[in-house]
Design a protein around this motif. Structure first.
Motif, mmCIF file in Angstrom:
data_model
loop_
_atom_site.group_PDB
_atom_site.id
_atom_site.type_symbol
_atom_site.label_atom_id
_atom_site.label_comp_id
_atom_site.label_asym_id
_atom_site.label_seq_id
_atom_site.Cartn_x
_atom_site.Cartn_y
_atom_site.Cartn_z
ATOM 1 N N UNK A 110 0.841 -1.205 0.000
ATOM 2 C CA UNK A 110 0.000 0.000 0.000
ATOM 3 C C UNK A 110 0.877 1.257 0.000
ATOM 4 N N UNK A 111 1.921 1.247 0.807
ATOM 5 C CA UNK A 111 2.845 2.382 0.885
ATOM 6 C C UNK A 111 3.497 2.651 -0.463
ATOM 7 N N UNK A 112 4.025 1.615 -1.110
ATOM 8 C CA UNK A 112 4.715 1.823 -2.381
ATOM 9 C C UNK A 112 3.763 2.329 -3.459
ATOM 10 N N UNK A 113 2.537 1.856 -3.466
ATOM 11 C CA UNK A 113 1.561 2.320 -4.452
ATOM 12 C C UNK A 113 1.166 3.770 -4.198
ATOM 13 N N UNK A 114 0.931 4.141 -2.948
ATOM 14 C CA UNK A 114 0.540 5.513 -2.629
ATOM 15 C C UNK A 114 1.679 6.497 -2.898
ATOM 16 N N UNK A 115 2.918 6.093 -2.654
ATOM 17 C CA UNK A 115 4.055 6.981 -2.898
ATOM 18 C C UNK A 115 4.173 7.353 -4.373
ATOM 19 N N UNK A 116 3.761 6.459 -5.255
ATOM 20 C CA UNK A 116 3.815 6.741 -6.694
ATOM 21 C C UNK A 116 2.888 7.884 -7.088
ATOM 22 N N UNK A 117 1.897 8.175 -6.234
ATOM 23 C CA UNK A 117 0.873 9.168 -6.567
ATOM 24 C C UNK A 117 1.048 10.500 -5.847
ATOM 25 N N UNK A 118 2.104 10.653 -5.040
ATOM 26 C CA UNK A 118 2.260 11.873 -4.242
ATOM 27 C C UNK A 118 3.607 12.530 -4.544
ATOM 28 N N UNK A 119 3.612 13.851 -4.557
ATOM 29 C CA UNK A 119 4.856 14.609 -4.726
ATOM 30 C C UNK A 119 5.504 14.796 -3.362
ATOM 31 N N UNK A 120 6.827 14.924 -3.368
ATOM 32 C CA UNK A 120 7.544 15.124 -2.109
ATOM 33 C C UNK A 120 7.025 16.340 -1.350
ATOM 34 N N UNK A 121 6.670 17.374 -2.058
ATOM 35 C CA UNK A 121 6.206 18.615 -1.417
ATOM 36 C C UNK A 121 4.916 18.393 -0.616
ATOM 37 N N UNK A 122 4.153 17.359 -0.965
ATOM 38 C CA UNK A 122 2.891 17.088 -0.290
ATOM 39 C C UNK A 122 3.037 16.190 0.940
ATOM 40 N N UNK A 123 4.231 15.671 1.175
ATOM 41 C CA UNK A 123 4.443 14.811 2.339
ATOM 42 C C UNK A 123 4.650 15.652 3.593
ATOM 43 N N UNK A 124 4.098 15.192 4.696
ATOM 44 C CA UNK A 124 4.327 15.801 5.999
ATOM 45 C C UNK A 124 5.230 14.856 6.781
ATOM 46 N N UNK A 125 6.448 15.298 7.058
ATOM 47 C CA UNK A 125 7.442 14.432 7.678
ATOM 48 C C UNK A 125 7.284 14.409 9.194
ATOM 49 N N UNK A 126 7.290 13.217 9.754
ATOM 50 C CA UNK A 126 7.276 13.032 11.206
ATOM 51 C C UNK A 126 8.694 13.106 11.749
ATOM 52 N N UNK A 127 9.655 12.693 10.937
ATOM 53 C CA UNK A 127 11.042 12.695 11.366
ATOM 54 C C UNK A 127 11.970 12.463 10.206
ATOM 55 N N UNK A 128 13.223 12.790 10.451
ATOM 56 C CA UNK A 128 14.268 12.547 9.468
ATOM 57 C C UNK A 128 15.514 12.109 10.222
ATOM 58 N N UNK A 129 16.184 11.099 9.721
ATOM 59 C CA UNK A 129 17.435 10.619 10.310
ATOM 60 C C UNK A 129 18.556 10.909 9.328
#
Length: 148
Positions: A110-129
């Motif tokens: 589900x994650x891989x399919x949804x990522x194909x449909x979203x631009x990076x700018x539209x993601x809300x990041x919870x964290x970054x390492x």
């Protein structure tokens, strides 16, 4: 890899519930372990002969951020100072992020399919390492406080 000149930080959105913070750091830590298996030390044995799995050989700092600061750090990775780095394959800097989209998926498919449909700018990041040379990591996160 010169472990004395390496640094690893996780910047977490301090406004998230504690359970989401814990989940975010755990998932990013596992991903870093996969990407950087050489930084995990050998298993150790205690005084009673019980074995304990090896842990990372340098500290991982957990820093306080918010959705905006995490996105800003993510965007800075594309600046000329970091032109030798890419989000997919870092030669001397490893970056892992975790977003609201990933948190909301029940399966990896589900994650891989949804990522194909979203631009990076539209993601809300919870964290970054971020792991890599102390100099580059500090340039991105040096002024951020610890998450307590």
């Amino acid at each position: 890899m010169d472990l004395h000149n390496e640094k690893c930080v996780m910047v977490i959105d301090e406004h998230l519930p504690l359970g989401i913070i814990a989940n975010t750091t755990a998932i990013m830590g596992i991903t870093l372990g996969k990407k950087m298996p050489e930084v995990v030390g050998a298993d150790v044995t205690d005084k009673t002969g019980k074995e304990h799995l090896g842990i990372i050989e340098f500290p991982v700092l957990i820093l306080k951020g918010n959705a905006e600061s995490i996105k800003t750090i993510r965007e800075r990775l594309y600046e000329p100072d970091f032109s030798d780095l890419t989000v997919v394959d870092f030669s001397d800097l490893i970056v892992v992020d975790f977003s609201d989209l990933a948190q909301g998926c029940k399966t990896y498919d589900e994650f891989t399919e949804k990522m194909k449909e979203v631009s990076e700018i539209d993601l809300n990041y919870f964290g970054i390492a971020i792991c890599g040379s102390k100099k580059k990591v500090n340039k991105l996160t040096g002024s951020m406080p610890l998450l307590r």
